[in-house]
Design an enzyme around this catalytic site. Structure first.
Site, PDB file in Angstrom:
ATOM      1  N   HIS A   1       0.805  -1.228  -0.034  1.00 15.05           N
ATOM      2  CA  HIS A   1       0.059  -0.202   0.069  1.00 15.05           C
ATOM      3  C   HIS A   1       0.892   1.322  -0.212  1.00 15.05           C
ATOM      4  CE1 HIS A   1      -3.568  -2.533   0.944  1.00 15.05           C
ATOM      5  NE2 HIS A   1      -2.809  -3.122   2.081  1.00 15.05           N
TER       6      HIS A   1
HETATM    7  O1  RIB Z   1      -5.138   0.142   4.660  1.00 13.32           O
HETATM    8  C1  RIB Z   1      -3.755  -0.064   4.602  1.00 13.32           C
HETATM    9  C2  RIB Z   1      -3.047   1.062   5.233  1.00 13.32           C
HETATM   10  O2  RIB Z   1      -3.453   1.016   6.777  1.00 13.32           O
HETATM   11  C3  RIB Z   1      -1.670   1.020   5.112  1.00 13.32           C
HETATM   12  O3  RIB Z   1      -1.295   2.434   5.395  1.00 13.32           O
HETATM   13  C4  RIB Z   1      -1.151   0.165   6.417  1.00 13.32           C
HETATM   14  O4  RIB Z   1       0.227   0.673   6.778  1.00 13.32           O
HETATM   15  C5  RIB Z   1      -2.162   0.586   7.246  1.00 13.32           C
HETATM   16  O5  RIB Z   1      -1.648   1.714   7.911  1.00 13.32           O
END
Ligand code: RIB
Ligand code: CA
Length: 323
Positions: free
Chosen positions: A252
């Site tokens: 992500h």
């Molecule tokens: O949904 C994914 C996000 O939530 C990413 O930033 C992961 O590190 C968590 O913080």
């Protein structure tokens, strides 16, 4: 007012707000490997994936592993603005860094609270000069905006990993973790900042996935950073793949770094986005008006697609530069 769009050549004066977090650490290593393009002023940490003490330690570890001990790390909010704190240790491990051993880094925390750092730095910055990348709940910026609304003057743009629309949520059927962990902060940032915002939601991060070959290429670099990233991904990806029945795991937060370096890898459009902060099934949902049915002013550059191989090529090329 339309922002000056970032290009594949833009040099950013950058602050990264983060809740490391497995994918955060990969995003941080990636960013710290590009000093010629990303002039990182500081990291600011927030509670999110794990409590603040661990996210702050992990951010300092990332600086150590990247050979960038000079980057200051300021600890910020230890809880959301209003809601009960939630964490994601089930995904990121008890220490917030699955797949690797952690230790107390040599580098100390910088003195002072991250919110105070943001306020004084953005007040002193030339107009529209600082890019703020946000990889966790947006609590620190929301608090800074509450304390000093004038700081928006120093901001060039916000680039957030946050939200979900076409993909559906990951922490609830409709909400993405960073927004769900502090919807009131996300709402404040979206509505109050008035600064150009790009969001990389699950709509795009769930399309940029690991594979055995991509992870093997990182491990094959033969350096410590490549091994760390590969170990993290080998531990982090399988549970995401199983849960979402995907052929690979998402990275992500690293998509934010890739967007800062090479926005041409991504596709999206400026749309109107709001956050639902009412208690109930929609709590933390980002309502993304992709087809403009509400006829409201677009406030977010919402990214829905990305070149996955181009992303892993860029990530690998940068991780190769590290110790
Ligand atoms: O949904 C994914 C996000 O939530 C990413 O930033 C992961 O590190 C968590 O913080
Ligand atoms: Ca994160």
């Amino acid at each position: 007012m339309q922002p000056t769009p970032s290009t594949d050549a833009t040099v950013h004066t950058l602050i990264i707000d983060t809740d490391p977090g497995a994918d955060d650490v990969i995003a941080l290593l990636f960013a710290m490997a590009a000093p010629e393009r990303l002039r990182i002023e500081a990291l600011t940490t927030v509670a999110g994936n794990v409590p603040l003490a661990k996210t702050s330690r992990n951010a300092r570890l990332a600086c150590e592993w990247a050979g960038r001990p000079e980057i200051p790390v300021y600890a910020g909010a230890e809880r959301p603005l209003r809601r009960t704190p939630i964490y994601a240790a089930n995904i990121h491990g008890k220490e917030g860094l699955t797949g690797v051993d952690v230790h107390e880094p040599a580098g100390p925390l910088a003195d002072g609270h991250a919110v105070d750092y943001l306020v004084r730095t953005l007040r002193a910055a030339p107009e529209k000069s600082v890019t703020l990348a946000m990889l966790g709940p947006q609590t620190n910026l929301a608090l800074a905006l509450e304390q000093a609304p004038d700081i928006v003057r120093g901001l060039r743009e916000l680039v957030l990993m946050a939200g979900a629309h076409f993909n559906g949520g990951n922490i609830t059927p409709v909400a993405e973790f960073n927004v769900f962990a502090d919807p009131h902060a996300a709402e404040a940032v979206l509505l109050k900042s008035g600064v150009p915002i790009t969001m990389l939601p699950l709509d795009v991060t769930h399309k940029i996935l690991t594979s055995d070959e991509r992870v093997a290429r990182l491990r094959g670099l033969g350096n410590r950073a490549g091994a760390i990233v590969a170990d993290i991904l080998d531990a982090y990806a399988p549970q995401e793949m199983k849960h979402y029945d995907m052929p690979g795991g998402p990275v992500h937060d690293a998509t934010v770094t890739a967007y800062l370096l090479q926005p041409s890898l991504f596709k999206g459009r400026r749309i109107h986005v709001e956050v639902d902060s009412r208690e109930g099934m929609g709590f933390g949902q980002t309502v993304a008006d992709w087809y403009g049915s509400l006829h409201r002013t677009p406030n977010v550059n919402w990214i829905v697609d990305g070149d996955a191989q181009g992303f892993f090529d860029l990530l690998t090329e940068h991780i190769a530069r590290l110790p």
